[in-house]
Design a protein around this motif. Structure first.
Motif, PDB file in Angstrom:
ATOM      1  N   UNK A  24     -15.703 -11.792  -8.725  1.00 25.82           N
ATOM      2  CA  UNK A  24     -14.667 -12.746  -8.347  1.00 25.82           C
ATOM      3  C   UNK A  24     -13.291 -12.406  -8.872  1.00 25.82           C
ATOM      4  N   UNK A  25     -13.193 -11.511  -9.853  1.00 32.18           N
ATOM      5  CA  UNK A  25     -11.890 -11.124 -10.395  1.00 32.18           C
ATOM      6  C   UNK A  25     -11.226 -10.071  -9.495  1.00 32.18           C
ATOM      7  N   UNK A  26      -9.930  -9.898  -9.711  1.00 31.89           N
ATOM      8  CA  UNK A  26      -9.160  -8.942  -8.919  1.00 31.89           C
ATOM      9  C   UNK A  26      -8.841  -7.694  -9.744  1.00 31.89           C
ATOM     10  N   UNK A  27      -8.572  -6.600  -9.022  1.00 32.90           N
ATOM     11  CA  UNK A  27      -8.190  -5.354  -9.693  1.00 32.90           C
ATOM     12  C   UNK A  27      -7.197  -4.587  -8.833  1.00 32.90           C
ATOM     13  N   UNK A  28      -6.368  -3.805  -9.507  1.00 30.05           N
ATOM     14  CA  UNK A  28      -5.422  -2.922  -8.819  1.00 30.05           C
ATOM     15  C   UNK A  28      -5.591  -1.518  -9.369  1.00 30.05           C
TER      16      UNK A  28
ATOM     17  N   UNK B  42      -8.175   8.530  -4.990  1.00 29.77           N
ATOM     18  CA  UNK B  42      -7.143   8.688  -3.980  1.00 29.77           C
ATOM     19  C   UNK B  42      -7.043  10.173  -3.639  1.00 29.77           C
ATOM     20  N   UNK B  43      -6.755  10.479  -2.413  1.00 26.22           N
ATOM     21  CA  UNK B  43      -6.530  11.841  -1.949  1.00 26.22           C
ATOM     22  C   UNK B  43      -5.174  11.884  -1.281  1.00 26.22           C
ATOM     23  N   UNK B  44      -4.311  12.791  -1.734  1.00 26.10           N
ATOM     24  CA  UNK B  44      -2.954  12.843  -1.184  1.00 26.10           C
ATOM     25  C   UNK B  44      -2.787  14.057  -0.278  1.00 26.10           C
ATOM     26  N   UNK B  45      -2.012  13.856   0.759  1.00 23.71           N
ATOM     27  CA  UNK B  45      -1.781  14.888   1.763  1.00 23.71           C
ATOM     28  C   UNK B  45      -0.284  15.131   1.849  1.00 23.71           C
ATOM     29  N   UNK B  46       0.149  16.370   1.577  1.00 22.24           N
ATOM     30  CA  UNK B  46       1.588  16.663   1.586  1.00 22.24           C
ATOM     31  C   UNK B  46       2.108  16.873   3.000  1.00 22.24           C
TER      32      UNK B  46
ATOM     33  N   UNK C 183      -1.231   1.990  -4.005  1.00 18.11           N
ATOM     34  CA  UNK C 183      -2.039   1.085  -4.812  1.00 18.11           C
ATOM     35  C   UNK C 183      -3.170   0.530  -3.973  1.00 18.11           C
ATOM     36  N   UNK C 184      -4.337   0.413  -4.587  1.00 18.76           N
ATOM     37  CA  UNK C 184      -5.520  -0.167  -3.936  1.00 18.76           C
ATOM     38  C   UNK C 184      -5.792  -1.510  -4.586  1.00 18.76           C
TER      39      UNK C 184
ATOM     40  N   UNK D 177       1.357   1.755   0.440  1.00 19.96           N
ATOM     41  CA  UNK D 177       1.845   3.116   0.249  1.00 19.96           C
ATOM     42  C   UNK D 177       3.367   3.064   0.225  1.00 19.96           C
ATOM     43  N   UNK D 178       3.938   3.380  -0.917  1.00 23.76           N
ATOM     44  CA  UNK D 178       5.385   3.429  -1.047  1.00 23.76           C
ATOM     45  C   UNK D 178       5.809   4.888  -1.015  1.00 23.76           C
ATOM     46  N   UNK D 179       6.312   5.302   0.141  1.00 24.51           N
ATOM     47  CA  UNK D 179       6.640   6.722   0.335  1.00 24.51           C
ATOM     48  C   UNK D 179       7.754   7.177  -0.606  1.00 24.51           C
TER      49      UNK D 179
END
Lengths: 117, 111
Positions: free
Chosen positions: B15-19, B88-92, B72-73, B64-66
Motif C-alpha cells: 500500500x505504500x508508494x515508492x519512486x 532503467x535502460x537508456x538509449x542515446x 523516474x518510476x 522522462x525529463x529530457x
C-alpha cells in the motif's frame, strides 16, 4: 510462440575451455543482443546484431565472439574461458522501430548460468 | 556512461508508494524500464520517448525529463507482486536500439 529461448541453461567450464551459447527467437525480430549480469553490475551489453549477417560490439566485448547467420539465431562464443566470465548470460531480441514501426521493447530469454573454474 | 539509479534498495509495506530515479550524464533519446524477479528474466514495463512524457501502466507510471537527462518510476499503492529489481535502460540514439542499463534498484514489498 516460444519467444526467446537459450541453451544450455547451466554450464560449468574449466579455464581455457571453449563453448557456444545458442539463442533463438521466433518473433521475427531484427535486433538481437547478448548481455551478462553480475551482482551489483546490472545488465551489460556484450555484443548485438541489427540484422542477419551483422554484429557489433557492446560495452564488454573482450573474450567473446558472436555470429548471426540466420535471422532467428544469435550465437555467443567463448574461445578460452576465464574465471572472470563466470556470470549469468541473457539473450534478448526486439523489433526495429524504424523498419517496422513497432515498439522496440526487448524480450529476454531465461538466461544461462555459466561457471568457469 | 552507465546511468545511475537511486535508491539502490527500498523496503515497503503493502500500500505504500515508492519512486525510483534514473539519471544519465549523456543526452537521451529514450528510457526503458524493466523489472526482474529473482532467478528470472527481466520483463518490460514501459518506454518513454519524449522529454516530459509521462506514461502509466496500472499503478506504475513513469516520467522522462529530457533536459535533465533523467527518468523516474512511480509505484503507487504497492503490492507484493511489485517486489523485484527494477532497471532503467537508456538509449542515446533511436537508430541503434542499443540500451545501457543502470545497476538496478531492489524493491521489497512486505505484507
Amino acid at each position: 510462440n516460444a519467444g526467446v529461448t537459450q541453451t544450455p541453461k547451466f554450464r560449468v567450464l574449466k579455464t581455457g575451455q571453449s563453448m557456444t551459447l545458442l539463442c533463438a527467437q521466433d518473433m521475427n525480430h531484427e535486433y538481437m543482443y547478448w548481455y551478462r549480469q553480475d551482482p551489483g553490475m546490472g545488465l551489460r551489453l556484450i555484443h548485438y546484431s541489427v540484422g542477419e549477417g551483422t554484429t557489433a560490439k557492446g560495452e564488454v566485448p573482450d573474450g567473446y565472439n558472436v555470429s548471426r547467420l540466420k535471422k532467428q539465431n544469435f550465437l555467443l562464443g567463448l574461445e578460452s574461458a576465464a574465471p572472470s566470465q563466470t556470470s549469468v548470460y541473457f539473450c534478448a531480441s526486439s523489433y526495429s522501430f524504424y523498419t517496422s514501426g513497432k515498439n522496440n521493447e526487448q524480450f529476454f530469454g531465461p538466461g544461462t548460468r555459466l561457471t568457469v573454474l | 556512461q552507465q546511468p545511475v539509479q537511486s535508491p539502490q534498495a527500498v523496503i515497503l509495506r503493502e500500500g505504500e508508494d515508492a519512486v525510483i530515479n534514473c539519471s544519465s550524464s549523456k543526452a537521451l533519446y529514450s528510457v526503458h524500464w524493466y523489472r526482474q524477479k529473482h532467478g528470472e528474466a527481466p520483463i518490460f514495463l514501459m518506454i518513454l520517448l519524449k522529454g516530459g512524457e509521462q506514461k502509466g501502466h496500472d499503478k506504475i507510471s513513469a516520467s522522462f525529463n529530457e533536459k535533465k537527462q533523467q527518468s523516474s518510476l512511480y509505484l503507487t499503492a504497492s503490492q507484493l507482486s511489485y517486489s523485484g529489481t527494477y532497471f532503467c535502460g537508456t538509449e542515446k540514439s533511436g537508430a541503434t536500439n542499443k540500451l545501457i542499463f543502470g545497476t538496478g534498484t531492489l524493491l521489497a514489498v512486505q505484507p
